[in-house]
Design a protein around this motif. Structure first.
Motif, short mmCIF file in Angstrom:
data_model
loop_
_atom_site.label_atom_id
_atom_site.label_comp_id
_atom_site.label_asym_id
_atom_site.label_seq_id
_atom_site.Cartn_x
_atom_site.Cartn_y
_atom_site.Cartn_z
N TRP A 30 77.86 -13.34 13.82
CA TRP A 30 77.51 -12.08 13.16
C TRP A 30 76.40 -12.24 12.14
N TYR A 31 76.45 -13.29 11.34
CA TYR A 31 75.47 -13.50 10.26
C TYR A 31 74.80 -14.86 10.42
N PRO A 32 74.01 -15.06 11.46
CA PRO A 32 73.37 -16.37 11.63
C PRO A 32 72.50 -16.70 10.43
N SER A 33 72.60 -17.94 9.97
CA SER A 33 71.85 -18.38 8.79
C SER A 33 70.35 -18.18 9.00
N PRO A 34 69.64 -17.72 7.96
CA PRO A 34 70.08 -17.48 6.58
C PRO A 34 70.40 -16.01 6.27
N LEU A 35 70.73 -15.22 7.30
CA LEU A 35 71.02 -13.80 7.07
C LEU A 35 72.26 -13.61 6.20
N ASP A 36 73.16 -14.59 6.20
CA ASP A 36 74.33 -14.49 5.32
C ASP A 36 73.91 -14.43 3.86
N LYS A 37 72.86 -15.19 3.51
CA LYS A 37 72.35 -15.15 2.15
C LYS A 37 71.56 -13.87 1.88
N ALA A 38 70.82 -13.42 2.88
CA ALA A 38 70.02 -12.20 2.70
C ALA A 38 70.90 -10.99 2.43
N GLU A 221 55.00 -13.96 18.15
CA GLU A 221 56.34 -14.45 18.51
C GLU A 221 57.12 -14.87 17.26
N VAL A 222 58.37 -14.44 17.19
CA VAL A 222 59.23 -14.83 16.08
C VAL A 222 59.66 -16.28 16.26
N ILE A 223 59.44 -17.09 15.22
CA ILE A 223 59.81 -18.51 15.27
C ILE A 223 61.14 -18.74 14.57
N ALA A 224 61.27 -18.24 13.34
CA ALA A 224 62.50 -18.46 12.57
C ALA A 224 62.53 -17.57 11.34
N ILE A 225 63.73 -17.29 10.88
CA ILE A 225 63.93 -16.65 9.57
C ILE A 225 64.14 -17.76 8.56
#
Length: 231
Positions: A30-38, A221-225
């Motif tokens: 559900w919250y792949p890192s680092p979206l948990d922090k965001a 292209e999206v590489i990473a958050i």
């Protein structure tokens, strides 16, 4: 005493296994890192989970007594309360999970499940409320005059696949070197070294903390958050 300790350790082990499975779902799906922090989910959820895991076995330790006639009922009530508390916590966390990452106005907006608007009659069908991780998208152009631009990014009817605007977003992306103005230069270099194909970034707006999305400037292209301050 041995019987109580056996019941306590058994309950604790079961609770621990369930907690691990729950953590996997929340922080890897559900919250792949680092979206948990965001989105600021980690501290609250882990606190609730720890309380739930600890209190249940402790109550079992208190009520467990060999030969007690109501033992099965007592343990069933404890288990039911523990499951109810965990279910409620998961429901709240699920409501806040990121479902869409939407490009609009040279930045990405994180749209959470509780604020996403789906309309089966007008939606393109590409933006469900996913339970397997967020979907990348972009606001359509032009946005209908009857819709405020600030309201479009969380409505599925006004979204399109990100791939359709990737080239445009890449051309507008900023060089990674710019991030050194707002972050420790060594940290920027360290993060950039993990993604050799990334040469630019786009800001991402989260409820708790803004971050950046590394992209390929040529293709978009999206590489990473990445957990870096965009400004």
């Amino acid at each position: 005493m041995k019987f109580r300790f056996f019941c306590f350790t058994s309950h604790l082990l079961i609770s621990f296994v369930i907690a691990l499975l729950t953590i996997f779902v929340v922080f890897w799906v559900w919250y792949p890192s680092p979206l948990d922090k965001a989105l600021g989910v980690a501290d609250i959820f882990l606190l609730l989970l720890c309380i739930d895991v600890i209190i249940g076995p402790l109550l079992t330790l208190i009520v467990a007594k060999q030969g007690k006639k109501t033992l099965k009922m007592d343990l069933s009530i404890i288990g039911a309360l523990q499951i109810a508390a965990l279910s409620y916590g998961l429901y709240i966390v699920a409501q806040g999970r990121p479902v869409w990452l939407v490009y609009d106005n040279n930045r990405f907006e994180v749209v959470q499940a509780y604020e996403a608007v789906t309309n089966p009659q007008s939606s393109r069908g590409d933006f469900p409320l996913s339970l397997t991780g967020p979907i990348w998208g972009a606001v359509i152009e032009p946005v209908p005059a009857t819709v405020a631009r600030r309201d479009a990014f969380y409505q599925a009817a006004f979204l399109q696949k990100y791939e359709l605007v990737a080239n445009k977003s890449g051309s507008n992306a900023m060089p990674i070197e710019v991030l050194k103005r707002f972050n420790d230069a060594d940290k920027v270099e360290q993060e950039a070294s993990k993604y050799p194909t990334a040469n630019s970034y786009i800001p991402m707006i989260g409820k708790q903390k803004p971050m950046v999305v590394f992209v390929d400037k040529t293709t978009g292209e999206v590489i990473a958050i990445v957990d870096l301050a965009p400004w």
